[in-house]
Design an enzyme around this catalytic site. Structure first.
Site, PDB file in Angstrom:
ATOM      1  N   SER A 105       5.178   3.928   2.258  1.00 55.15           N
ATOM      2  CA  SER A 105       5.409   4.919   1.207  1.00 55.15           C
ATOM      3  C   SER A 105       5.891   6.252   1.769  1.00 55.15           C
ATOM      4  O   SER A 105       5.482   6.670   2.857  1.00 55.15           O
ATOM      5  CB  SER A 105       4.123   5.152   0.405  1.00 55.15           C
ATOM      6  OG  SER A 105       3.751   3.999  -0.306  1.00 55.15           O
ATOM      7  N   GLU A 110      -0.314 -12.788   1.134  1.00 53.57           N
ATOM      8  CA  GLU A 110      -1.703 -13.163   0.858  1.00 53.57           C
ATOM      9  C   GLU A 110      -2.052 -12.826  -0.578  1.00 53.57           C
ATOM     10  O   GLU A 110      -2.260 -11.682  -0.925  1.00 53.57           O
ATOM     11  CB  GLU A 110      -2.650 -12.403   1.805  1.00 53.57           C
ATOM     12  CG  GLU A 110      -4.115 -12.775   1.637  1.00 53.57           C
ATOM     13  CD  GLU A 110      -4.413 -14.235   1.923  1.00 53.57           C
ATOM     14  OE1 GLU A 110      -5.317 -14.786   1.290  1.00 53.57           O
ATOM     15  OE2 GLU A 110      -3.730 -14.825   2.779  1.00 53.57           O
TER      16      GLU A 110
END
Length: 398
Positions: free
Chosen positions: A129, A244
């Protein structure tokens, strides 16, 4: 579709439960129950316990230390870990950079990083980010310019969790500004002691400083720290973020928190602190949460069953992320409601981990910090608004 567990899977659950009961120290369990702020040493010690057992890297390929467990076994393991009040492994190491190295890393990178990553001899942080480039990650502006055998890195990352502990960062940087924005991004590995890096903590409303700004000023890193091919970083990032999904709904964690709410309810009732009307209102709210949690669990089990058959429901991870985060937040709201006005006083030193773990009614003092910290679960890991866009496109065709 059969969503029940087999006899072998129930035996596996018993084995996992027994391990957590014996391996987790009372001190660490108490800190987890009271929502204590774990220190670096806490994380390192527990991950090394798991690694000695061979369970720190269960989702890695077997040839790199994985267990080869089925989706159901991974689901059971994560649920029992939460119900035992055990810390999760460090996700940056185990769920993120580990699978990336196994799949896309060079042989030299695997030899250098995989074993220390599993044992937490290396602590990783994630540099994705940026200011103005959160949900729209492809718009990132951090540049990595090739200069001989090095890249020269300039730019900024933000919301970098636990960067103050990290030895290394895996990050995305723009290596080609002249192509489509997704095609000009590369995936790089950066030692955090490299000259030119500045880490600045960001204080959170719960009193914790886990988030950071990270600045790069002419930071040089070798081209050998490039993962895979230059310009393929966006593809690797998508693999990382989608790698995942079996535990994304945090079913075990929510079950553990519902149990705590039930225990608090029973304690307050026994002490005469809830009148009949309040008891009925609380019972209704807890029953509502329990029904929603059960529905979410059935959805998660359908995904686990589909994964075991090599399939997968469209947008399942997005659906699970939205409902899982909403339920986590709902339970923190109920806990704060039970604490009442006393819960609004954040204990002195909470951010440093000194919060009276194990003391009577210590849950009251942590109710507000816990509530505030969990406002972020609907943002990190992919904001819920973005997840709704994914569902709209992949399921509804909008």
């Amino acid at each position: 579709m059969d969503l029940s567990f087999t006899a072998e899977e129930r035996a596996f659950r018993a084995e996992i439960r027994a391990f957590f009961a014996s391996a987790l120290t009372p001190e660490l369990r108490a800190k987890m129950i009271d929502r204590g702020h774990l220190t670096r040493d806490d994380y390192v010690a527990w991950q090394r316990v798991l690694n000695r057992q061979g369970w720190a890297t269960i989702n890695w390929p077997v040839e790199y230390g994985g267990m080869g467990w089925s989706p159901a076994q991974r689901y059971i393991f994560q649920e029992e870990m939460a119900l035992a009040h055990a810390p999760e492994w460090l996700p940056f190491n185990i769920n993120m950079i580990g699978p990336i190295l196994c799949r896309f890393g060079s042989e030299a990178q695997k030899a250098r990083f995989l074993a220390p990553t599993a044992n937490l001899d290396i602590w990783w942080c994630q540099g994705f980010s940026e200011p103005g480039s959160g949900s729209d990650l492809a718009s990132l502006k951090t540049r990595a310019v090739r200069d001989g055998d090095d890249y020269v890195l300039n730019g900024q990352k933000i919301w970098t969790t636990q960067a103050q502990y990290a030895d290394w960062m895996f990050l995305l940087a723009r290596t080609n500004p002249d192509v489509k924005k997704q095609q000009g991004i590369s995936f790089l590995l950066l030692g955090m002691k490299t000259p030119g890096i500045t880490v600045r903590p960001i204080g959170s409303i719960d009193g914790v400083e886990d988030l950071n700004e990270v600045f790069f000023d002419d930071v040089r890193l070798p081209v050998s720290n490039l993962i895979g091919e230059e310009g393929k970083g966006w593809d690797y990032a998508k693999f990382l973020l989608g790698n995942e999904r079996s535990g994304i709904a945090r079913i075990g964690l929510s079950k553990e928190r519902l149990l705590q709410l039930r225990q608090v309810q029973a304690d307050l009732t026994a002490r005469g602190m809830l009148d009949t009307a309040e008891q009925q209102r609380l019972a209704w709210k807890l029953a509502e949460v329990e029904v929603e949690l059960r529905a979410l669990e059935l959805t998660q089990l359908r995904v686990v069953a589909a994964d075991a058959q090599g399939g997968g429901a469209a947008a399942a991870a997005s659906i699970l992320k939205i409902r899982g985060s909403e339920l986590q937040q709902r339970m923190t709201e109920l806990l704060l409601e039970l604490a009442g006005p006393a819960g609004l006083a954040v204990p002195p030193g909470f951010g440093a981990g000194d919060h009276g773990a194990g003391a009577p009614d210590s849950w009251i003092g942590t109710a507000a910090p816990f509530y505030f910290s969990k406002r972020a679960v609907s943002i990190y890991g992919g904001a819920n608004e973005i997840q709704k866009n994914i569902i709209a496109k992949s399921v509804l065709g909008l």
